[in-house]
Design a protein around this motif. Sequence first.
Motif, PDB file in Angstrom:
ATOM      1  N   VAL A 189       5.601   8.902   4.793  1.00 41.75           N
ATOM      2  CA  VAL A 189       5.320   7.609   5.423  1.00 41.75           C
ATOM      3  C   VAL A 189       5.728   6.519   4.435  1.00 41.75           C
ATOM      4  N   PRO A 190       6.313   5.424   4.933  1.00 42.15           N
ATOM      5  CA  PRO A 190       6.766   4.369   4.007  1.00 42.15           C
ATOM      6  C   PRO A 190       5.598   3.593   3.408  1.00 42.15           C
ATOM      7  N   ARG A 191       5.880   2.921   2.311  1.00 43.29           N
ATOM      8  CA  ARG A 191       4.894   1.986   1.779  1.00 43.29           C
ATOM      9  C   ARG A 191       4.750   0.845   2.780  1.00 43.29           C
ATOM     10  N   VAL A 192       3.562   0.223   2.755  1.00 43.86           N
ATOM     11  CA  VAL A 192       3.230  -0.744   3.806  1.00 43.86           C
ATOM     12  C   VAL A 192       2.814  -2.073   3.197  1.00 43.86           C
ATOM     13  N   ASN A 212      14.679  -1.770   7.102  1.00 43.08           N
ATOM     14  CA  ASN A 212      13.785  -2.036   5.978  1.00 43.08           C
ATOM     15  C   ASN A 212      13.133  -0.736   5.508  1.00 43.08           C
ATOM     16  N   ASN A 213      13.026  -0.567   4.198  1.00 44.26           N
ATOM     17  CA  ASN A 213      12.373   0.615   3.635  1.00 44.26           C
ATOM     18  C   ASN A 213      10.857   0.529   3.700  1.00 44.26           C
ATOM     19  N   PHE A 214      10.319  -0.660   3.941  1.00 48.62           N
ATOM     20  CA  PHE A 214       8.882  -0.862   3.973  1.00 48.62           C
ATOM     21  C   PHE A 214       8.429  -1.236   5.375  1.00 48.62           C
ATOM     22  N   ARG A 228      -2.955   0.772   9.294  1.00 53.42           N
ATOM     23  CA  ARG A 228      -2.218   1.027  10.525  1.00 53.42           C
ATOM     24  C   ARG A 228      -0.862   0.311  10.456  1.00 53.42           C
ATOM     25  N   ILE A 229       0.192   1.032  10.693  1.00 52.26           N
ATOM     26  CA  ILE A 229       1.529   0.431  10.711  1.00 52.26           C
ATOM     27  C   ILE A 229       1.691  -0.314  12.026  1.00 52.26           C
ATOM     28  N   PHE A 245       0.847  -1.193   0.000  1.00 50.23           N
ATOM     29  CA  PHE A 245       0.000   0.000   0.000  1.00 50.23           C
ATOM     30  C   PHE A 245       0.881   1.241   0.000  1.00 50.23           C
ATOM     31  N   SER A 246       0.515   2.220  -0.814  1.00 46.50           N
ATOM     32  CA  SER A 246       1.258   3.475  -0.888  1.00 46.50           C
ATOM     33  C   SER A 246       0.468   4.558  -0.160  1.00 46.50           C
ATOM     34  N   PRO A 247       1.050   5.171   0.862  1.00 49.06           N
ATOM     35  CA  PRO A 247       0.330   6.193   1.620  1.00 49.06           C
ATOM     36  C   PRO A 247       0.173   7.493   0.832  1.00 49.06           C
TER      37      PRO A 247
END
Length: 159
Positions: A9-12, A46-48, A38-39, A2-4
Amino acid sequence: MFSPVDHRVPRVNVPLADCPADFTSRPGDYENTLFICRITQWPADNNFAEGRVAKTLGQAGEIEAETEGILTEYDVDFSEFSEDVFNCLPQNLPWSIPDHELSKRRDLRKECIFTIDPATARDLDDALSCKQLSDGMYAAFDIESHLKSLLHLYKLNYL
């Protein structure tokens, strides 16, 4: 993945179980769908981030979905008003401003005041007025900002 909306905010990564049932077979149907995610963790190496889908809001560009997303992002409570709040409002309608309240205020009802709220606003509570004070090469203007106040409707010590 998911792209915020907020690019800070990082991609999730979220579990497929959190996604709509047809997400894997029809991913294009969800390209413009807004979700609240929700993260749950974001490892330093990690970038994600890892997260969970909390809610599906609707399509990007739809006022209801966009509004709920913004309100949720900034933790604004947009739940329904309680009965106690409604009981503080005038019960006899149509309601008008009492004379004793008018005496405390500057009467601007004959001034040219215009809203600056967007067309989608639910109430018109932000406005401007502009009056030319002098003519000539360097004209002077009085520009005023007007904000609606409902404070006189609330009982003291209620808030």
